[in-house]
Design a protein around this motif. Structure first.
Motif, PDB file in Angstrom:
ATOM      1  N   TYR A 276       0.915  -1.268  -0.109  1.00  0.00           N
ATOM      2  CA  TYR A 276       0.044  -0.198   0.033  1.00  0.00           C
ATOM      3  C   TYR A 276       0.772   1.334  -0.207  1.00  0.00           C
ATOM      4  CZ  TYR A 276      -3.628  -3.207   1.769  1.00  0.00           C
ATOM      5  OH  TYR A 276      -4.701  -3.984   1.991  1.00  0.00           O
ATOM      6  N   ARG A 277       0.474   2.395  -0.698  1.00  0.00           N
ATOM      7  CA  ARG A 277       0.787   3.728  -0.484  1.00  0.00           C
ATOM      8  C   ARG A 277      -0.217   4.478  -0.113  1.00  0.00           C
ATOM      9  NH1 ARG A 277       5.499   6.172  -1.417  1.00  0.00           N
ATOM     10  NH2 ARG A 277       6.587   4.497  -2.555  1.00  0.00           N
TER      11      ARG A 277
ATOM     12  N   GLN B 229      -1.196  -0.948  -4.278  1.00  0.00           N
ATOM     13  CA  GLN B 229      -0.292  -0.476  -5.306  1.00  0.00           C
ATOM     14  C   GLN B 229      -0.172  -2.110  -5.937  1.00  0.00           C
ATOM     15  OE1 GLN B 229       0.858   2.796  -5.993  1.00  0.00           O
ATOM     16  NE2 GLN B 229      -0.701   2.789  -4.556  1.00  0.00           N
TER      17      GLN B 229
ATOM     18  N   PHE C 252      -2.326  -5.106 -10.061  1.00  0.00           N
ATOM     19  CA  PHE C 252      -2.180  -3.662  -9.893  1.00  0.00           C
ATOM     20  C   PHE C 252      -3.382  -2.743  -9.729  1.00  0.00           C
ATOM     21  CE2 PHE C 252       1.229  -5.416 -12.358  1.00  0.00           C
ATOM     22  CZ  PHE C 252       2.201  -5.327 -11.528  1.00  0.00           C
TER      23      PHE C 252
ATOM     24  N   ASN D  27      -4.735  -0.283  -9.149  1.00  0.00           N
ATOM     25  CA  ASN D  27      -4.936   1.138  -9.324  1.00  0.00           C
ATOM     26  C   ASN D  27      -4.060   1.870 -10.471  1.00  0.00           C
ATOM     27  OD1 ASN D  27      -6.934   2.361  -7.355  1.00  0.00           O
ATOM     28  ND2 ASN D  27      -5.602   1.176  -5.881  1.00  0.00           N
ATOM     29  N   HIS D  28      -3.584   0.789 -11.333  1.00  0.00           N
ATOM     30  CA  HIS D  28      -2.586   1.119 -12.274  1.00  0.00           C
ATOM     31  C   HIS D  28      -3.067   0.655 -13.635  1.00  0.00           C
ATOM     32  CE1 HIS D  28      -0.245   1.764  -8.836  1.00  0.00           C
ATOM     33  NE2 HIS D  28       0.538   2.466  -9.529  1.00  0.00           N
TER      34      HIS D  28
ATOM     35  N   SER E 188       1.139   7.259  -9.406  1.00  0.00           N
ATOM     36  CA  SER E 188       2.254   6.691  -9.026  1.00  0.00           C
ATOM     37  C   SER E 188       2.694   5.533 -10.230  1.00  0.00           C
ATOM     38  CB  SER E 188       2.368   5.918  -7.909  1.00  0.00           C
ATOM     39  OG  SER E 188       1.273   4.756  -8.046  1.00  0.00           O
TER      40      SER E 188
ATOM     41  N   VAL F 137       4.936   1.809 -10.133  1.00  0.00           N
ATOM     42  CA  VAL F 137       5.172   0.742  -9.273  1.00  0.00           C
ATOM     43  C   VAL F 137       5.988  -0.582 -10.293  1.00  0.00           C
ATOM     44  CG1 VAL F 137       3.916   1.080  -7.340  1.00  0.00           C
ATOM     45  CG2 VAL F 137       3.286  -0.493  -9.214  1.00  0.00           C
TER      46      VAL F 137
ATOM     47  N   PRO G 171       8.465  -0.115  -4.973  1.00  0.00           N
ATOM     48  CA  PRO G 171       7.307   0.706  -4.816  1.00  0.00           C
ATOM     49  C   PRO G 171       7.278   2.014  -5.437  1.00  0.00           C
ATOM     50  CG  PRO G 171       9.295   0.708  -3.070  1.00  0.00           C
ATOM     51  CD  PRO G 171       9.485  -0.372  -4.194  1.00  0.00           C
TER      52      PRO G 171
ATOM     53  N   PRO H 231       7.863   5.637  -5.599  1.00  0.00           N
ATOM     54  CA  PRO H 231       6.775   6.083  -6.524  1.00  0.00           C
ATOM     55  C   PRO H 231       6.443   6.650  -8.125  1.00  0.00           C
ATOM     56  CG  PRO H 231       6.658   7.703  -5.116  1.00  0.00           C
ATOM     57  CD  PRO H 231       8.018   7.048  -4.680  1.00  0.00           C
TER      58      PRO H 231
END
Length: 972
Positions: free
Chosen positions: A160-161, A166, A249, A251-252, A313, A315, A354, A356
């Motif tokens: 997590y970030r 992540q 991933f 959120n990517h 971000s 990763v 990570p 970012p």
């Protein structure tokens, strides 16, 4: 005759001549991939599915120094099988997750990182683990905004970030490490009961719960112990040992990397409702002649590194596994990506990077596998190659024509026909009777030669290299572990050196010695230190083997099967060749080694090219994307064969391809033996003059390229950078892969790869001015991005300078790059909207390792607007950043007056070209001196944001030297 014999060999091996997809396995034809994909399909159909793997709570342990978390893991389906889990956080925040079977019936391959990593990473001592009832977690990072959480039941690892997911391992429950087991004899089918079966009994049978093991692993033992494909049978004495893992991933929305594939940079999907491909990406180093220009097929190299990117971000993950691997990619929505990695063997060993930022990812990966080697300066020049220059006189003739046509070139190459009966190191004296004289004729003009050394050794006792390898017992064995493996390649019946065997290393180095030693061992005395090496066919390529390669049950040093180490094989070959070439001289000089096959870490040992491409517009275009993908994965020194290896491109295509090659890190023209000769001086006008200009452009910009390579060797940042790297928050640029930046120079290039083009569309990602490199036309970007149309006639390469950049170039035409050593510099200063600019220049001797001892020049150039004055100055960056490292060595011995810098005392800055002044200056002078000679040409573009020709201030002979501190004021 040698060329004819090669053609006959090709004719006898039609499978090698052109890609036939049936020559290479698909997922459905590989049992381990079938099993992994079937598990994914079953899990996707069951909304209640969860992973059977759980952490055994009473085994959870934190090391006394808080360095790592360890625990036991079991599968509910196989409670007697034990696994170990190890999670640790490195000093730079990278999380390493390892899992292996313990106390099993066999041993999984666990040595990939011993070859890929530069050292065992240092574990953070600042992490504080917290053990809870349902998870184990740790918060860390300078801002304490990063958290790693290991959920116990089922096992899941989440990074997590700021509380946002992540990277997630096993979030979909597809983790499956097939445990070692005994082969069971098939049981006889039960006899049918006599008489009628009662209805309630029949219903009971029908309603019996399914066997969860069968649901998880499949109803049958699909390819567990033996697998037949076409005419080959792969014995599997260890049984099933594949590894399946989903990496998400959430959120990517974009993923990049996992070279090598001929596809787009932002990787298209392979599964799901709207998938672009139906076949997963494959990492299995393969010899694929005439590969498809849009495919997930495996190619020559494999780097299991993936970046995931969003505007928030970046990763990444490095999955340290060297066996055959298929990777599915799905995107259920525009903001998330799910991947499924299915490997034939190996342990789970995943490094979560990570970020970012993209820069953070490159640094984190470089600390794991190393930065690209800083190449010899001459290696950045133009390389001329074909299969084959047929004789010593042919080489001399080619060199003569380059000089007669005033075309620069640094390196001439020889393919396999230089070697007698393809016995590498042994010159064919019928066609190359005087190899050392030929080499010296080339080196007299400060040029080098590169010759090919393939890994297959002709199996004949008259070949000393093969005999010595046999005597030393360093050849790969058949599946019995005793008998030498025999396959068929260019040399005919061949054997392969096992570079996993330490006994092979010093012996291999000795072969490259150019002076005969007292040992009586073979040495390459018909060569000189001006000869460098091309490693081809090192996947390994074997004409009569399965998938044109080595049987998977062949045995390497340590008893490991080839299936375990296949993707490492080529890297070890180029690694040892790199060490061998370096060892020829004392002190050592920088080697040049080109490799076709590669893995994570190969960037430490030279350059790569994209293999046997075709002379088509599609291959020209996809080559750019492949080079960008390799740069993303840490291997910057890369390029595609200019003109295409196969085919006869027409003059327009060949001209455009030189425009592509001149803006690739590795710039080589190469062609198949059946193609027409197409050296650049052979073209008619106007094509010949255009190619001459392109070659000269590359040479004039070598200071920019060399400075970019220095930065890559220090930071891991790629030499060519796609938009998402330079502008990570610009969503419009995330899929752009047909234009890119050269290092941090501010040079933006859009190579033309379309037939008949007269203009091109270039995307500008910001509200900034961009100048045409050739015409000085000022284009204006806009907030949120803007596309512009630029001229792109055949003689034009869309090449822009980002406002705020200073470019050092050398404009004197020379025959080769070493002859430019004392040439003066031109500084092109492209002012930003705010009237400022910055640039760097790095120089060293270009051949030795003295730069590691501080022997170099590293300058920073700035243009700063100070009221109505713009001050242009040069400062010593080496002095400003003495602790920065090159190739991992801190520059503690650096001083501005080092020996190399003193040797450059007389090298001048002969001209400053300032673009974008809003008015004619009243005065231009040195801060410590008098007026300078200058001229000013007004432009039609104004500083208020209008497009048009930029103003040009030319300052001639500013009485400055490249290694000095100086400052010049331009007064309004």
């Amino acid at each position: 005759m040698r060329a004819i014999s090669s053609l006959l060999l090709l004719a006898a091996l039609p499978a090698v001549l052109a890609v036939k997809t049936e020559d290479f396995k698909t997922c459905s034809q590989a049992a381990f991939c079938r099993r992994g994909r079937a598990l994914s399909e079953r899990a996707g159909q069951d909304p209640n599915w969860k992973s059977p793997y759980t952490v055994t709570a009473d085994t959870v342990a934190i090391s006394p120094d808080q360095a790592s978390f360890t625990a036991g893991v079991r599968s509910s389906l196989y409670p007697d099988i034990q696994f170990s889990l190890d999670v640790r956080v490195h000093e730079d925040g990278v999380v390493r997750v390892r899992m292996d079977e313990v106390n099993g019936m066999g041993r999984r391959y666990n040595e990939t990182t011993s070859w890929a990593l530069i050292a065992e990473p240092q574990v953070s001592r600042d992490v504080q683990w917290k053990i809870g009832k349902q998870d184990v977690r740790a918060v860390y990072g300078p801002k304490k905004d990063v958290e790693i959480v290991i959920f116990l039941s089922p096992l899941k690892v989440v990074l997590y970030r700021q509380g946002k997911e992540q990277v997630v391992l096993n979030g979909l429950g597809l983790l499956h490490m097939e445990h070692f087991r005994k082969k069971e004899e098939p049981k006889p089918a039960p006899e049918a009961p006599e008489g009628d079966v009662k209805t309630d009994d029949a219903q009971a049978v029908m309603q019996a719960p399914p066997n969860p093991r069968a649901w998880f692993e499949g109803e049958t033992e699909d390819g567990y112990w033996e697998e037949t494909w076409r005419s080959w049978t792969d014995s599997k004495p260890k049984g099933p040992q594949s590894l399946s893992l989903d990496i998400s991933f959430p959120n990517h929305g974009h993923v990049y990397g996992i070279p090598q594939h001929a596809t787009r940079l932002s990787l298209p999907t392979t599964c799901g409702d709207n998938s672009y491909y139906t076949e997963p990406y494959r990492l299995w180093n393969s010899d694929v002649f005439e590969y498809l220009a849009d495919s997930t097929m495996s190619l020559y190299g494999s780097i299991p590194v993936m970046h995931a990117h969003s505007a928030d971000s970046t990763v990444g993950i490095f999955n340290a596994i060297a066996s055959d691997t298929f990777i599915d990619i799905a995107q259920p929505d525009a903001k998330s990506t799910y991947t499924h990695w299915i490997s034939e063997s190996g342990i789970l060993d995943v490094f979560i990077m990570p970020g970012p930022t993209p820069e953070d990812i490159f640094a984190q990966y470089a600390r794991l596998t190393g930065t690209p080697a800083l190449p010899a300066h001459w290696a950045l020049g133009y390389h001329q190659c074909r299969w084959n220059y047929v004789s010593s006189d042919d080489v001399r003739g080619v060199q003569k024509r380059f000089d007669e046509e005033d075309m620069p070139v640094d390196v001439f190459w020889l393919d396999i026909e230089y070697a007698e009966e393809h016995k590498y190191f042994i010159w064919d004296k019928k066609t190359f009777p005087d190899p050392k004289d030929m080499i010296n004729d080339v080196s007299e003009l400060a040029r080098k030669m590169v010759v090919i050394i393939d890994p297959h050794l002709k199996r004949t006792s008259s070949y000393p290299v093969y005999k010595e390898a046999t005597d030393l017992d360093v050849l790969i064995k058949q599946k019995d572990g005793q008998t030498e493996y025999e396959g068929w390649c260019w040399s005919g019946s061949s054997a392969w050196v096992d570079f996993f065997n330490p006994k092979s290393w010093n012996w291999w180095k000795g072969l490259f010695k150019t002076v005969q030693s007292n040992s009586g061992k073979f040495a390459w005395i018909d060569s000189t230190t001006d000869v460098h090496i091309w490693n081809d066919m090192n996947e390994p390529a074997i004409f009569n083997g399965p998938e044109i390669s080595m049987p998977r049950d062949s045995i390497h040093y340590g008893g490991w099967e080839h299936r375990d180490v296949h993707n490492l094989n080529g890297m070890l070959f180029s690694n040892q060749t790199y060490q061998a070439v370096m060892a020829r001289t004392n002190p050592p000089m920088r080697p040049f080694v080109l490799t076709r096959s590669f893995f994570a870490g190969s960037q430490r040992f030279g350059a790569m090219w994209t293999g046997d491409n075709l002379g088509t517009w599609e291959h020209m275009a996809v080559g750019i994307k492949m080079v960008l993908a390799n740069n993303i994965a840490g291997f910057s020194f890369s390029g595609s064969d200019v003109g295409g290896f196969f085919g006869n491109p027409d003059p327009e295509m060949l001209t455009r391809w030189y425009g592509v090659g001149a803006f690739s890190p590795f710039f080589r023209a190469h062609a198949h033996i059946d193609t027409k000769r197409r050296e650049p001086y052979l073209l008619e006008e106007p094509y010949k003059s255009i190619l001459r200009d392109i070659l000269r452009l590359r040479y004039s910009m070598l200071p920019i390229w060399y400075t970019a390579f220095r930065e890559a060797s220090v930071t891991g940042l790629p030499v060519v950078r796609p938009h998402y790297v330079v502008f990570p928050q610009d969503i419009n640029g995330f899929e752009i892969d047909d234009q890119y930046f050269v290092g941090g120079s501010g040079v933006l290039v859009k190579p033309v790869t379309e037939k008949g083009a007269t203009e091109a569309t270039v995307y500008l990602p910001e509200n900034q001015v961009y100048y045409d490199y050739f015409t000085n036309y000022a284009y204006r970007g806009a907030k949120g991005g803007k596309s512009i149309t630029v001229p792109a006639a055949l003689h034009q390469i869309p090449l822009l300078i980002r406002g705020g950049s200073i470019l050092p170039t050398r404009e004197r035409p020379r025959r080769s790059s070493p002859l430019m050593k004392n040439d003066p510099f031109t500084l092109r200063i492209a002012l930003s909207n705010a009237g400022n600019a910055r640039g760097e220049l790095y120089l060293d001797d270009g051949v030795s390792y003295a730069h590691k001892e501080g022997q170099f020049i590293w300058r920073e150039f700035t243009a700063e607007k100070q009221g109505k004055t713009i001050r242009i100055s040069s400062a010593d960056l080496g002095k400003a950043k003495p602790a920065e490292a090159v190739d991992g060595v801190a520059l503690v011995k650096y001083n501005g007056g080092n020996t190399f810098a003193k040797s450059m005392d007389l090298v001048r800055v002969e001209k400053l070209v300032v673009l974008g002044l809003d008015r004619k200056p009243s005065r231009v002078k040195r801060v410590d001196g008098g007026e300078l000679d200058w001229s000013f040409t007004a432009g039609t573009a104004a500083s208020d944001g209008k497009e048009g020709t930029a103003s040009i201030l030319v300052i001639k002979n500013p009485v400055t030297h490249i290694a000095d501190d100086w400052a010049i004021d331009i007064n309004a």
